[in-house]
Design a protein around this motif. Structure first.
Motif, PDB file in Angstrom:
ATOM      1  N   ASP A 180       0.839  -1.205   0.000  1.00 15.14           N
ATOM      2  CA  ASP A 180       0.000   0.000   0.000  1.00 15.14           C
ATOM      3  C   ASP A 180       0.876   1.258   0.000  1.00 15.14           C
ATOM      4  OD1 ASP A 180      -2.300   1.504   0.165  1.00 15.14           O
ATOM      5  OD2 ASP A 180      -2.920   0.774   2.129  1.00 15.14           O
ATOM      6  N   ASP A 181       0.314   2.374  -0.437  1.00 16.89           N
ATOM      7  CA  ASP A 181       0.993   3.674  -0.402  1.00 16.89           C
ATOM      8  C   ASP A 181       2.356   3.607  -1.079  1.00 16.89           C
ATOM      9  OD1 ASP A 181      -1.223   4.241   1.128  1.00 16.89           O
ATOM     10  OD2 ASP A 181      -0.147   4.277   3.038  1.00 16.89           O
ATOM     11  N   GLU A 237      -4.312   4.582  -6.627  1.00 20.37           N
ATOM     12  CA  GLU A 237      -5.149   4.995  -5.493  1.00 20.37           C
ATOM     13  C   GLU A 237      -5.583   6.450  -5.613  1.00 20.37           C
ATOM     14  OE1 GLU A 237      -4.250   3.226  -1.256  1.00 20.37           O
ATOM     15  OE2 GLU A 237      -2.618   4.515  -1.884  1.00 20.37           O
TER      16      GLU A 237
HETATM   17 MG    MG Z   1      -3.040   3.604   0.404  1.00 16.56          MG
END
Ligand code: MG
Ligand code: C2E
Ligand code: MG
Ligand code: MG
Length: 267
Positions: A180-181, A237
């Motif tokens: 993620d990220d 995202e």
């Molecule tokens: Mg994220």
């Protein structure tokens, strides 16, 4: 008077600090009861394939409506409970809720839809987490390939070898691992080459300027090429506009999560 003004500022600053600390302490206290009182609810946000318009998955994003403080966003309460023992009970509670929700999610969005759950780094390291997850999956007769764990780059700051083993074990069991990220850490490219993952999620900060900044677009194009070489799925995202969708199409990024398709919503 300059000095009086400074004193005033200091006083305001101290008051402000004090209020923040007080609120933080209160949130930590209330979080414990919130589980028992069932104040946490999961909202799900769709992940969409922009070529086929199909929903490929949903991400579990927790919402807390506190009787005392009203809505408290995860960006506020997660960091506060992250370094307390509460985070274990919280993560397990959310994880099991999401596993329970899988059958409804499939009915609603399709049979091949996966559910992604955010796992904090310190929890990911715990043997009991892995055992709890496997037990929860088996007890419900779920095929683990429909469960995806989202971890962040700070998980790699710990013991490299240990993380490698945990990821290997979980992937052998059949669950998916997503980073993620992506791009916000210190050596993102190093990490994706050292670990076997299933997916990377390009952080919103890159998506924000993908349609306006050619350098960002070039950077993401290279990242996507590399990720595809590793056979990782790439998710963008925080996509909010059609201009961003067009830019993503032009660099062959097809999986998108963002307000343009849907906000996180309760089932
Ligand atoms: Mg994220
Ligand atoms: P994340 O995992 O990176 O989740 C994506 C965040 O971006 C979510 O914020 C989502 O609502 C938001 N988002 C998605 N699309 C858009 C968009 O188009 N525009 C904008 N402005 N935002 C968008 P949210 O739900 O507030 O969660 C923030 C962070 O809190 C999450 O970031 C995750 O790190 C953490 N979090 C949320 N739920 C949980 C949970 O159950 N457990 C753990 N450990 N962390 C959680
Ligand atoms: Mg996430
Ligand atoms: Mg984030």
């Amino acid at each position: 008077h300059a000095k009086d003004l400074n004193d005033m500022n200091l006083l305001c600053f101290q008051e402000d600090m004090y209020r923040k600390l007080e609120r933080s302490a209160l949130i930590k206290d209330l979080a414990e009861q919130a589980i028992k009182r069932d104040e946490f609810i999961i909202h799900y946000q769709k992940k969409v394939d922009i070529n086929t318009k199909e929903i490929v998955g949903v991400e579990a994003l927790t919402r807390w409506s506190s009787k005392e403080l009203g809505n408290i966003p995860p960006s506020e309460f997660i960091p506060l409970i992250n370094n307390t023992s509460l985070i274990y009970g919280f993560t397990e509670y959310i994880m099991l809720k999401a596993l329970d929700d899988l059958s409804t999610i499939k009915e609603r969005f399709g049979d091949e839809v996966t559910v992604s759950i955010n796992i904090p780094p310190n929890i990911f390291y715990m043997k009991s987490f892995e055992e709890g997850l496997k037990k929860g999956i088996r007890a419900r007769g779920i095929n683990p390939k429909y469960i995806c764990l989202e971890i962040t780059e700070d998980v790699f700051i710990g013991d490299f070898k240990k993380v490698q083993t945990i990821i290997k074990n979980l992937r052998e069991f059949g669950v998916k691992i997503s980073l993620d990220d992506f791009g916000t850490g210190y050596s993102s490219l190093n990490y994706i080459s050292k670990f076997s993952l299933d997916e990377i999620k390009i952080d919103k900060q890159f998506i924000d300027s993908i349609h306006t900044d050619p350098k960002t677009q070039l950077l993401l194009k290279s990242i996507i090429d590399i990720a595809k070489g590793f056979e990782y799925i790439v998710v963008a995202e925080g996509v909010e506009s059609n201009e961003q969708i067009e830019a993503l199409k032009s660099i062959d990024c097809s999986i998108v999560q963002g307000y343009i398709f849907s906000r996180p919503e309760p089932l």
